[in-house]
Enzyme design. Structure first.
Site, PDB file in Angstrom:
ATOM      1  N   LEU A 144       7.448  41.529 -37.694  1.00 46.60           N
ATOM      2  CA  LEU A 144       6.070  42.258 -37.885  1.00 46.60           C
ATOM      3  C   LEU A 144       5.489  42.646 -39.115  1.00 46.60           C
ATOM      4  CD1 LEU A 144       6.323  45.251 -34.956  1.00 46.60           C
ATOM      5  CD2 LEU A 144       5.085  42.875 -34.775  1.00 46.60           C
ATOM      6  N   ASP A 145       4.199  42.198 -39.666  1.00 44.94           N
ATOM      7  CA  ASP A 145       3.892  42.370 -40.715  1.00 44.94           C
ATOM      8  C   ASP A 145       4.169  43.881 -41.339  1.00 44.94           C
ATOM      9  OD1 ASP A 145       3.263  39.820 -41.019  1.00 44.94           O
ATOM     10  OD2 ASP A 145       1.002  40.321 -40.414  1.00 44.94           O
TER      11      ASP A 145
END
Length: 293
Positions: free
Chosen positions: A104-105
């Site tokens: 996930l960013d």
């Protein structure tokens, strides 16, 4: 027994099999002190000394499966050259080495899986298994129906058109709308880029579901261990989700006067036949009928 290096690295809980291939290509893996850069290379963990970045592989018999509610401001990696916080920093009390399943960013929050079971992680991330991932996205302004349809049908990105997705409006407000985006691909920053492709500006992005798992009541930064049923359930194929049908109330159109022969708003006029009522007969049995006056 000889095994491929990327598989052994994954089984040791260092990283996923795909990421292990990058380690090999970058010359960070050695076998008996010799750097190995060919992906087809094999080794025997019972005989050979395999190391990543100079650290020997250690195989753990205990597999861990963790669900973390990732907050924003954390890197989905095991190390960061800029010294930013890592998702593994949140796993207080977990002594075994685990790594993220996918990523996930930095500014994306929500459901993140971590494990030291390389085969399990590889299964979930492989495109052919099409494990669904659902995101809730808050976008600036109002969303048009045409934008949702374009995202659902596939949009053009640099590396090609995205696969069909399930996109629907979740909640609307005066300033921002929330939409749900369900995909089974794993491209880099895919949901953000899909929104940008249809001129939607992302304000907040949160993953709420991974396969059969939902984020539940976990607060940001909290984690829990998966049950055995959940671990196995993620490996089972599941039917593709279908968007919930929109319930729209349809108003009945009033019938025209041409169809009914009446005037709208007034009761229908009685016809001469209906105005004349049939009088009941007063003739007794055996009597002749009385003449009408």
């Amino acid at each position: 027994m000889l095994e491929r290096l990327q598989k052994l690295i994954s089984q040791a809980g260092i990283t996923s099999r795909r990421a292990a291939e990058e380690l090999i290509l970058n010359g960070r893996v050695t076998v008996n002190g010799t750097v190995v850069t060919e992906l087809g290379s094999k080794a025997d963990p019972a005989v050979d000394r395999i190391a990543v970045d100079g650290k020997p592989l250690q195989f753990s018999a205990k597999h861990l499966y963790i669900l973390l509610n990732k907050p924003t401001g954390y890197i989905t990696a095991l190390k960061d050259s800029l010294g930013r916080p890592l998702v593994t920093d949140l796993l207080k009390g977990v002594e075994e080495r685990v790594y993220p399943v996918g990523r996930l960013d930095y500014n994306t929050e929500g459901l993140l899986l971590l494990t030291n079971d390389g085969e399990w992680a590889n299964h979930l991330m492989h495109p052919r298994h099409e494990v669904e991932k659902e995101y809730h996205v808050r976008v600036r302004g109002k969303v048009m129906e045409q934008q949702l349809k374009r995202m659902a049908g596939g949009v053009e990105l640099e590396e090609g058109v995205t696969a069909p997705a399930i996109v629907r409006l979740v909640k609307g407000s005066d300033l921002n709308d929330w939409i749900s985006v369900t995909i089974h691909e794993g491209r880099n920053r895919q949901v953000r880029r899909m929104c940008e492709a249809v001129s939607l500006s992302v304000v907040r992005l949160r993953r709420v579901r991974y396969g059969c798992l939902e984020i539940g009541v976990l607060k940001p930064g909290q984690f829990r261990y998966l049950t055995e049923a959940e671990v196995k359930g993620l490996l089972q194929p599941e039917p593709a989700s279908q968007p919930e049908p929109q319930k729209v109330r349809k108003l009945q159109k009033p019938r025209s006067t041409a169809e009914t022969g009446t005037t709208v708003g007034r009761p229908p006029a009685l016809t001469p036949d209906k105005q004349t009522r049939k009088q009941p007969s007063r003739t007794k049995p055996g009597e002749a009928p009385r003449p009408r006056r």
